[in-house]
Design a protein around this motif. Structure first.
Motif, PDB file in Angstrom:
ATOM      1  N   ASP A 192       0.830  -1.193   0.000  1.00 20.13           N
ATOM      2  CA  ASP A 192       0.000   0.000   0.000  1.00 20.13           C
ATOM      3  C   ASP A 192       0.869   1.250   0.000  1.00 20.13           C
ATOM      4  N   SER A 193       0.224   2.396   0.075  1.00 15.75           N
ATOM      5  CA  SER A 193       0.909   3.656  -0.140  1.00 15.75           C
ATOM      6  C   SER A 193       1.917   4.017   0.941  1.00 15.75           C
ATOM      7  N   ASN A 210      -5.219   2.950  -3.626  1.00 17.18           N
ATOM      8  CA  ASN A 210      -4.404   4.018  -3.033  1.00 17.18           C
ATOM      9  C   ASN A 210      -2.904   3.795  -3.207  1.00 17.18           C
ATOM     10  N   GLN A 240      -0.962   7.086  -3.395  1.00 17.75           N
ATOM     11  CA  GLN A 240      -1.436   8.123  -2.489  1.00 17.75           C
ATOM     12  C   GLN A 240      -0.260   8.941  -1.955  1.00 17.75           C
ATOM     13  N   ASP A 258      -4.124  10.711  -7.450  1.00 18.34           N
ATOM     14  CA  ASP A 258      -3.124  11.353  -6.595  1.00 18.34           C
ATOM     15  C   ASP A 258      -1.871  11.758  -7.368  1.00 18.34           C
TER      16      ASP A 258
END
Length: 473
Positions: A253-254, A294, A297, A322
């Motif tokens: 993830d981010s 995301n 992000q 983003d």
């Protein structure tokens, strides 16, 4: 009687010529339409027709095939401006690094300790192809250490702890399979680290935690399958992270992609991170199948993202929301099943878009309208270029024969083609029948006329003109 026969024969001949002419009319109409669409068009509107581009801010539209063909087709020469897609690594690195060319460099060795098989220049040690099996002992003032193409398999804890001045470390092509969590402890000044062409399958979280000054990290050609959120913890100055041709299947993830760390991403074979200026990330030629919503992000300043040659079948509709500063995006050679109509709505600064090898069955002009700055786009089919009339450079080029548009999409033209085709068929059959019933003075001439009609009819019915139009109806 003979005069009547001659008049009837002449009428049949005229009927045949009329039939042939009428059958050629649809083809002539299609050809004329293509010639018109390929010609120069002066437009009073700012919008150009499909398959054309504007000459700068002038009200002239030219076919896209004329862009960057080596000749000035626009009156202001705008069609030959910015013909190279130079918004890549060269520009990116030039903006970030300024090369220094010292006038006088010392070539004498300033090291007291180093293996006899190695070479020493100033404070640089080169131990290449000398069959080393472990990290050699060298003087503590070493600034560059090259251990390429040896037989080192393990990097133990604190392997370089005493080399506090080390700035460049090259360990590629050793088949290293074990990297201890504290292998790079104490390398606070290290700026470049290469671990490519090894056998590394796992990197412990925090293994690079002491490398606060590291700008370049190269992990190409390693069987790395996963990376965690803390794999690159501590790399606060990292600009370039390359993971080309690894076995990476998914991104975390981010949290991995902190805004202070990454600005440029290439997900095809290489991953690039940047800290304060524009950067890039590349993971090309990996096995990435999906990306979380995301993933990017907080990467508001990312400039380059390469996701090509992976196994991505679908992208979340807001995956790029983003990335307002993204300038280069490459999605080529992915088995994408669908591109959402609003997929690129947030990429207002994008200049180059790669979609080579990607089928876009639902393609529409509105997909690309938000990208006003788009200058280069690369498709699988040249017909797709007609949906990006505002883009100056579109590849692949037209084959010069096929049209950007479906010329038979117009109902009037389609009906006209069918009417002419049926008239032609009836005319040919009528000539053949009448030439057979009526006696002719010149049997050879009559036979030639009938053969011509039969051959023309054979060419049209099975796989000729009618079958060509059948797919358009």
């Amino acid at each position: 009687m003979n005069l009547i026969r001659k008049q009837i024969s002449l009428w049949f001949d005229i009927s045949l010529l009329t039939s042939i002419f009428s059958s050629l009319l649809p083809q002539c109409t299609l050809l004329l339409s293509k010639m018109i669409s390929a010609g120069l068009e002066h437009r009073t509107s700012e919008n150009c027709p499909l398959g054309h581009f504007p000459c700068g801010n002038m009200s002239i539209c030219l076919p896209q095939v004329l862009h960057c063909n080596g000749q000035n087709d626009c009156p202001n020469g705008a069609d030959e401006d910015n013909c190279g897609d130079n918004s890549g690594w060269a520009d990116l690195f030039d903006q970030t690094f300024k090369r220094v060319y010292p006038q006088d460099l010392a070539t004498d060795c300033q090291m007291e300790q180093y293996p006899d098989l190695c070479q020493c220049i100033n404070t640089d040690i080169h131990c290449v192809h000398v069959s080393l099996r472990s990290i050699p002992q060298v003087s503590a003032n070493v600034t560059s250490l090259s251990l390429k193409s040896n037989k080192i398999h393990v990097l133990p804890n604190e392997a370089f702890i005493k080399y506090i001045k080390l700035q460049r470390l090259f360990l590629q092509d050793n088949c290293i399979d074990t990297v201890s969590i504290h292998a790079f402890s104490g390398l606070y000044k290290l700026q470049k680290l290469s671990l490519s062409q090894n056998c590394i399958s796992f990197l412990s979280p925090g293994v690079f935690s002491d490398l606060h000054k590291l700008k370049w990290l190269i992990l190409d050609d390693n069987p790395i399958t996963t990376i965690t959120a803390n794999t690159f913890a501590g790399l606060s100055s990292l600009f370039f992270l390359s993971m080309v041709n690894t076995s990476l299947e998914q991104l975390p993830d981010s949290r991995l992609l902190s805004a202070s760390l990454l600005l440029n991403i290439n997900i095809t074979t290489c991953l690039i991170l940047n800290s304060k200026d524009a950067g890039s990330r590349s993971l090309r030629a990996n096995l990435i199948k999906s990306l979380p919503e995301n993933t990017f992000q907080s990467l508001l300043m990312m400039g380059d993202l390469d996701l090509s040659s992976n196994l991505i079948k679908e992208l979340p509709v807001s995956i790029f929301k983003d990335l307002p500063s993204l300038q280069i995006l490459n999605l080529s050679q992915n088995p994408l099943d669908h591109i959402h109509p609003g997929q690129f709505n947030h990429l207002i600064q994008l200049q180059s878009l790669g979609l080579e090898g990607v089928e876009i069955p639902n393609i529409q002009t509105s997909m690309f309208h938000p990208m006003d700055n788009l200058s280069y786009i690369y498709f699988k089919k040249f017909q797709y270029c007609s949906y990006t009339p505002h883009v100056r450079k579109c590849k692949p080029n037209s084959d010069g024969l096929s049209s950007f548009e479906d010329l038979l999409a117009n109902v009037v033209l389609r009906v006209s083609v069918w009417v002419m085709a049926f008239i032609t068929c009836f005319g040919n059959l009528f000539v053949i029948g009448m030439r057979t019933v009526l006696r002719a003075e010149n049997n050879l001439h009559a036979l030639c006329i009938k053969v011509l009609c039969c051959e023309y009819q054979r060419c049209r019915l099975p796989d000729g003109g009618l079958s060509v139009f059948r797919g358009s109806l």
